[in-house]
Motif scaffolding. Structure first.
Motif, PDB file in Angstrom:
ATOM      1  N   GLY A 144      52.945  17.207  70.839  1.00 40.65           N
ATOM      2  CA  GLY A 144      53.599  15.946  70.511  1.00 40.65           C
ATOM      3  C   GLY A 144      55.102  15.943  70.645  1.00 40.65           C
ATOM      4  N   THR A 145      55.667  16.841  71.436  1.00 34.85           N
ATOM      5  CA  THR A 145      57.116  16.901  71.607  1.00 34.85           C
ATOM      6  C   THR A 145      57.487  16.391  72.988  1.00 34.85           C
ATOM      7  OG1 THR A 145      57.201  18.843  70.179  1.00 34.85           O
ATOM      8  CG2 THR A 145      59.134  18.403  71.542  1.00 34.85           C
ATOM      9  N   PRO A 146      58.243  15.287  73.094  1.00 30.78           N
ATOM     10  CA  PRO A 146      58.606  14.752  74.406  1.00 30.78           C
ATOM     11  C   PRO A 146      59.424  15.754  75.205  1.00 30.78           C
ATOM     12  CG  PRO A 146      59.051  13.155  72.659  1.00 30.78           C
ATOM     13  CD  PRO A 146      58.744  14.453  71.987  1.00 30.78           C
ATOM     14  N   ARG A 147      59.244  15.722  76.510  1.00 32.69           N
ATOM     15  CA  ARG A 147      59.954  16.642  77.404  1.00 32.69           C
ATOM     16  C   ARG A 147      61.463  16.489  77.285  1.00 32.69           C
ATOM     17  NH1 ARG A 147      63.189  18.612  79.859  1.00 32.69           N
ATOM     18  NH2 ARG A 147      63.330  19.359  82.014  1.00 32.69           N
ATOM     19  N   ASP A 148      61.947  15.264  77.062  1.00 32.15           N
ATOM     20  CA  ASP A 148      63.397  15.060  77.030  1.00 32.15           C
ATOM     21  C   ASP A 148      64.034  15.484  75.713  1.00 32.15           C
ATOM     22  OD1 ASP A 148      62.446  13.110  75.363  1.00 32.15           O
ATOM     23  OD2 ASP A 148      63.201  11.408  76.529  1.00 32.15           O
ATOM     24  N   ARG A 149      63.221  15.990  74.779  1.00 26.25           N
ATOM     25  CA  ARG A 149      63.768  16.422  73.496  1.00 26.25           C
ATOM     26  C   ARG A 149      64.439  17.792  73.558  1.00 26.25           C
ATOM     27  NH1 ARG A 149      61.095  15.229  68.828  1.00 26.25           N
ATOM     28  NH2 ARG A 149      62.354  16.896  67.909  1.00 26.25           N
ATOM     29  N   LEU A 150      64.123  18.584  74.583  1.00 27.75           N
ATOM     30  CA  LEU A 150      64.677  19.936  74.612  1.00 27.75           C
ATOM     31  C   LEU A 150      64.771  20.438  76.035  1.00 27.75           C
ATOM     32  CD1 LEU A 150      61.890  22.375  73.295  1.00 27.75           C
ATOM     33  CD2 LEU A 150      61.487  20.213  74.388  1.00 27.75           C
ATOM     34  N   GLY A 151      65.626  21.444  76.217  1.00 26.98           N
ATOM     35  CA  GLY A 151      65.840  22.018  77.534  1.00 26.98           C
ATOM     36  C   GLY A 151      66.543  23.348  77.399  1.00 26.98           C
ATOM     37  N   ARG A 152      67.035  23.855  78.521  1.00 24.53           N
ATOM     38  CA  ARG A 152      67.706  25.154  78.520  1.00 24.53           C
ATOM     39  C   ARG A 152      68.873  25.147  77.525  1.00 24.53           C
ATOM     40  NH1 ARG A 152      69.113  27.676  84.184  1.00 24.53           N
ATOM     41  NH2 ARG A 152      66.861  28.000  84.041  1.00 24.53           N
ATOM     42  N   GLY A 153      68.952  26.208  76.740  1.00 25.12           N
ATOM     43  CA  GLY A 153      70.014  26.320  75.743  1.00 25.12           C
ATOM     44  C   GLY A 153      69.582  25.909  74.361  1.00 25.12           C
ATOM     45  N   ASP A 154      68.429  25.226  74.250  1.00 26.06           N
ATOM     46  CA  ASP A 154      67.874  24.940  72.929  1.00 26.06           C
ATOM     47  C   ASP A 154      67.130  26.181  72.431  1.00 26.06           C
ATOM     48  OD1 ASP A 154      68.744  22.289  72.628  1.00 26.06           O
ATOM     49  OD2 ASP A 154      67.137  21.573  73.930  1.00 26.06           O
TER      50      ASP A 154
END
Length: 589
Positions: free
Chosen positions: A243-253
């Protein structure tokens, strides 16, 4: 499994070597394969002769992609440095080595590639000399050819020996998984990858996304291309988040064990590299897979304060590096000394802070943290990376989860006693000093700390701290109460009139002190009796025919209506008597 990152100049054969060792294609992008140059991080793995597994994080070598390289190297414990025999030591060889040194990487191998094109001896000698001057020290070297396969068995054996030298992974620590890649899988949702350096992940775990308020849950785990119920450090992992949208996180999180990390945008660090005074005002901090702009404030010759553009989950002892992207220059490695430093508002505060930092080495120090912070919650220390039990040292909370430096706690106890005594001198008619006033005077963050500091002969009563004999009245009040007792002792239900109270030395403040001490009983304004009057009144009223009237009660008590009315109302409130509909009363037995 152990995880190793490649390092080295562009086009020296890092990806070719990984491909030859693993049979897997580390370059994930079509653009990388078309250009024959790694742009982003690649991942591959293979089984070693011992039966163990090595996973490679293949990094780009071009200077334009150094931030991508650092994202891959940051969480990895060992490095495979690649130098081409026909080109030797090159600029990105030096920058990659400087980055490894800045991050404190202590385990590695040297692979001299393209040994079929040139004598590997000169390149090997030069590279080993450069590497020996860094945190890696003396490293084994193997000459190989990705094209012919020469030297690959020796390199596999050297990787086996390197794996045996690595420290035992710590699996009972909290998880901090720096995300180096995120993507969406149809039917599964968001997936992130990273190198699990410590701790253990399980399907169903609830994690915290750094900087976000909402928890995330592990829906699935993959490692080395296989689904796993759990994965333990050190390992390359792919985590499917429910249930976590892709745009919620990325490299560096980062994915974190909840409640175990302090998110901070201000840190004090020790610098190894360029002198602190020579650093530019702005640099980029690389830690884990994150790259965050920072403002730099020199404190001492090798200590600086960094103001981060966004908070990161950092711990005391973390290793990171500062890089000047404009000059393509690694300014130096940093070791985090304090993730919750004090403000520097006064003149000379920076110099004083530098003296404090000069004594720190970046290792968690429970006694030192208590000495510097004086008072701190155990949970706050834990989130900084300093557990309440540090080796043989153990801190017992003084109140709730508050920890205190023992010397400071003793001084607070002494100061509390002095403040209570001073208050008693300045306010002799009060039964003690209010707890909240004491908290403010002692600059304490929580009233439970005041309560914990109170020791005999002091006590807390009705929200005030005073002498255990707080019933003892100031001498003038005690004399006045004694005169009331002498004058009205044989007429216990006769209350002195207002002017007589003044004659006896009992003004409003004195009456209040006597009532609080239990020496007088207040029925109404300027209507006071001796404290035994209530019990005596109940005995007298119980002897009357039940029910009884106000007039009958007044006559039996030999008092006036001025006293009888509030006295009966007080007995009603306390349940000693009950008022009937016709205004008569009965004694409740």
């Amino acid at each position: 499994m152990f995880v190793v990152a490649t390092a080295g100049h562009v086009d020296h054969g890092k990806s070719t070597l990984v491909r030859a060792l693993t049979g897997m294609e580390p370059d994930r992008w079509a653009e990388e394969r078309r250009r024959g140059m790694t742009i982003d991080l690649g991942f591959a793995w293979t089984t070693l002769p011992s039966g163990g597994t090595v996973a490679f994080v293949d990094v780009p070598g071009h200077e334009r992609f150094v931030p991508n390289m650092l994202a891959g190297v940051g969480p990895v414990p060992a490095a495979l440095i690649v130098v081409a025999a026909d080109e030797g030591w090159m600029p990105q060889s030096a920058e990659h080595l400087a980055a490894l040194d800045a991050l404190g990487v202590a385990y590695g191998l040297l692979a001299v590639t393209r040994a079929d094109l040139a004598d590997p001896g000169p390149a090997t000698a030069h590279a080993r000399a450069e590497i020996a001057a860094t945190s890696l020290g003396a490293v084994p070297a193997v000459a190989v050819s990705g094209l012919t396969g020469a030297g690959l068995p020796e390199l596999r054996a050297a990787l086996d020996r390197l794996a045996a030298q690595l420290p035992t992974p710590v699996v009972d620590r909290p998880v901090r998984l720096w995300v180096d890649r995120s993507f969406t899988v149809r039917g599964s949702g968001t997936v992130v990858t990273g190198t699990l350096g410590a701790g253990r992940l399980r399907v169903g775990d609830e994690l915290e996304l750094a900087g976000a308020d909402e928890p995330v849950r592990v829906r699935g785990l993959h490692s080395l291309g296989e689904a796993r119920a759990e994965a333990a450090a050190v390992a390359r992992v792919a985590v499917n988040l429910r249930g976590t949208p892709r745009d919620r996180l990325g490299r560096g999180d980062a994915l974190l064990t909840p409640g175990r990390f302090h998110h901070t945008d201000l840190v004090d660090v020790r610098l190894a590299g360029d002198p602190a005074a020579d650093l530019p005002a702005t640099l980029t901090l690389h830690v884990g897979s994150a790259a965050v702009p920072v403002r730099v404030r020199p404190l001492g010759p090798d200590t600086v304060r960094l103001r981060l553009a966004r908070p990161l989950p950092l711990l005391v002892g973390d290793r990171a590096l500062l890089r000047d992207p404009g000059r393509h220059h690694v300014s130096g490695g940093v070791r985090v000394l304090d993730v919750a430093p004090p403000p520097l508002g006064r003149r000379g505060a920076a110099a004083a802070r530098a003296q404090v930092l000069a004594e720190l080495d970046g290792r968690p120090d429970l006694a030192g943290e208590l000495r510097r912070r004086r008072l701190v919650r155990s949970g706050a220390l834990l989130r900084m990376g300093v557990p309440a039990q540090n080796g043989p040292a153990y801190a017992e909370p003084v109140a709730g989860d508050w920890l205190a430096d023992p010397a400071h706690w003793r001084r607070l106890g002494e100061q509390l006693t002095e403040e209570v005594a001073r208050h008693a001198r300045e306010h002799p008619l009060e039964p003690g000093m209010p707890v909240d006033a004491l908290r403010q005077r002692l600059a304490l963050p929580d009233r439970v700390l005041v309560e914990a500091l109170v020791r005999p002969p002091l006590r807390i009563h009705a929200g005030r701290v005073g002498a255990a004999g707080a019933d003892a009245l100031p001498e003038p009040v005690a004399r006045a109460v004694q005169r009331v007792r002498a004058e009205y002792g044989d007429r216990p239900f006769r209350a002195p009139e207002a002017d007589r109270l003044v004659d006896l030395g009992l003004g409003p403040r004195e009456i209040g002190a006597a009532v609080r001490a239990g020496a007088l009983l207040r029925l109404a304004d300027n209507v006071v009796l001796l404290p035994d009057a209530l019990d005596d009144a109940v005995r007298v009223l119980a002897g009357l025919p039940q029910p009884f009237t106000l007039s009958a009660a007044r006559q039996a008590l030999d008092t006036t209506r001025r006293v009888a009315v509030p006295l009966l109302e007080l007995l009603d409130r306390r349940g000693a008597t009950r008022r009937l509909p016709d205004d008569a009363r009965i004694v409740v037995t």
